[in-house]
Design an enzyme around this catalytic site. Structure first.
Site, PDB file in Angstrom:
ATOM      1  N   LYS A  54       0.895  -1.246  -0.202  1.00  0.00           N
ATOM      2  CA  LYS A  54      -0.035   0.052   0.021  1.00  0.00           C
ATOM      3  C   LYS A  54       0.909   1.213   0.017  1.00  0.00           C
ATOM      4  O   LYS A  54       0.727   2.349  -0.721  1.00  0.00           O
ATOM      5  CB  LYS A  54      -0.814   0.075   1.217  1.00  0.00           C
ATOM      6  CG  LYS A  54      -2.254  -0.881   1.181  1.00  0.00           C
ATOM      7  CD  LYS A  54      -2.742  -1.423   2.298  1.00  0.00           C
ATOM      8  CE  LYS A  54      -3.910  -2.442   2.077  1.00  0.00           C
ATOM      9  NZ  LYS A  54      -4.230  -3.055   3.428  1.00  0.00           N
ATOM     10  N   GLN A  98      -5.019  -2.226   9.352  1.00  0.00           N
ATOM     11  CA  GLN A  98      -4.722  -3.343   8.744  1.00  0.00           C
ATOM     12  C   GLN A  98      -5.344  -4.451   9.832  1.00  0.00           C
ATOM     13  O   GLN A  98      -5.086  -4.510  10.907  1.00  0.00           O
ATOM     14  CB  GLN A  98      -3.128  -3.587   8.694  1.00  0.00           C
ATOM     15  CG  GLN A  98      -2.790  -4.848   7.540  1.00  0.00           C
ATOM     16  CD  GLN A  98      -3.286  -4.817   6.170  1.00  0.00           C
ATOM     17  OE1 GLN A  98      -3.322  -3.710   5.594  1.00  0.00           O
ATOM     18  NE2 GLN A  98      -3.970  -5.908   6.059  1.00  0.00           N
ATOM     19  N   ASP A 121     -11.413   2.042   3.473  1.00  0.00           N
ATOM     20  CA  ASP A 121     -11.617   0.654   3.547  1.00  0.00           C
ATOM     21  C   ASP A 121     -12.957   0.248   3.052  1.00  0.00           C
ATOM     22  O   ASP A 121     -13.411  -0.583   2.884  1.00  0.00           O
ATOM     23  CB  ASP A 121     -11.338  -0.069   4.903  1.00  0.00           C
ATOM     24  CG  ASP A 121      -9.950  -0.835   4.538  1.00  0.00           C
ATOM     25  OD1 ASP A 121      -9.694  -1.379   3.358  1.00  0.00           O
ATOM     26  OD2 ASP A 121      -9.506  -1.425   5.610  1.00  0.00           O
TER      27      ASP A 121
END
Ligand code: NAD
Length: 286
Positions: A54, A98, A121
């Site tokens: 990322k 995460q 997200d």
């Protein structure tokens, strides 16, 4: 018949270039760069690989990015305080925590604590709720990435039958809402579903998001269907394995994604697009 392979890497590369060009124009106009903050807890090797990817993506398109790497012993309170601080940080447009998180952390509460506008997200209850109400705002990355792939191969959705195997909060459920919104008739299968073959056999679009190698055999697939394999399992020698019996299903489907190189790169593209979208909203550009 042999299916055409959907090259997620190539599609993602061209979309990354589009984002990079847009960011370059921003810089030329003197605007601040879109900013992404990633919180990584503990030392899960797969998570570390994802976060590095990322970060690399952000560098490539010219985003500002920060990674806070926290000990596996971080407390719920400390993690929520860090998110509160990023929620009010004007240089940060997107916040990503995460997963998986250690067992002592309440993941739902962590996601709830992210400001919905910065929830790049697309996991926040508010954003999932908007999608369910046909008013998508910040869309979950993997389902959004899959929709980009399906659009790329010319899926029309309206009047088509779609079957999704796997019904998790992060992938299967929002995937169902995306396809429903696009006009498909959606069937969802999960671990309690009896006779999955009979649910999948008539589908024009099949999406498997389970994490069980070789789950989907060719007999389940209608000739000419589009087959998207979201599953990723690490096999012997760290090899990445999908849910679909690729070689056999390739003989029946019209389009199929490989693992790796199918959905994964598109999930990362959706994250970049969401971060750009959040930055535009903050700057009043959307
Ligand atoms: P999850 O474990 O949260 O959910 C799995 C789902 O599969 C559940 O709904 C469960 O009911 C269902 N299931 C389990 N066994 C089944 C069976 N035998 N038959 C039918 N359904 C069954 O997992 P997740 O987070 O949704 O991820 C699913 C897979 O997708 C994993 O392999 C994950 O690594 C992968 N993934 C890939 C990407 C990507 O970008 N490619 C992104 C997210 C997740």
């Amino acid at each position: 018949m042999s299916a055409q392979i959907i090259d997620g890497n190539a599609i993602a590369k061209s979309l990354r270039q589009e984002i990079a060009q847009e960011v370059e124009q921003w810089s030329a106009q003197g605007r601040r760069l879109p900013g992404l903050a990633v919180l990584l807890v503990g030392n899960d090797p797969a998570s570390e690989v994802y976060v590095r990817g990322k970060r690399r993506d952000c560098d490539e398109v010219g985003f500002h990015s920060i990674v806070q790497h926290l000990s596996a012993n971080v407390t719920q309170q400390d993690l929520e305080a860090r998110i509160a601080s990023l929620n009010s940080d004007p240089t940060i447009d997107g916040i990503l925590v995460q997963t998986p998180l250690p067992a002592h952390i309440d993941e739902a509460r962590i996601i709830d604590s992210i400001s919905p506008e910065k929830d790049v997200d697309g996991f926040h209850a508010y954003n999932i709720g908007l999608l369910a109400l046909r008013r998508p705002a910040m869309r979950s990355c993997t389902p959004k990435g899959v929709m980009l792939l399906l659009e790329h191969v010319g899926c029309t959705f309206k009047g088509q039958d779609a079957a999704i195997i796997g019904a998790s909060n992060h992938v299967g459920r929002p995937m169902g809402l995306e396809l429903l919104l696009a006009g498909a008739t959606v069937t969802m299968a999960h671990k309690f579903t009896q006779d999955i073959q009979s649910k999948v056999k008539h589908a024009d679009i099949v999406i498997s998001a389970v994490g069980r190698p070789d789950l989907v055999p060719a007999q389940w697939i209608k000739p000419g269907a589009v087959v998207i394999d979201v599953g990723i399992t690490r096999g012997p020698n760290n090899k990445l394995l999908g849910d679909v019996q690729f070689e056999a299903v390739k003989q029946v489907a019209s389009w199929i994604t490989p693992v790796p190189g199918g959905v994964g790169p598109m999930t990362r593209i959706a994250l970049l697009q969401n971060t750009l979208q959040a930055a535009k909203a903050t700057m009043g550009l959307s």
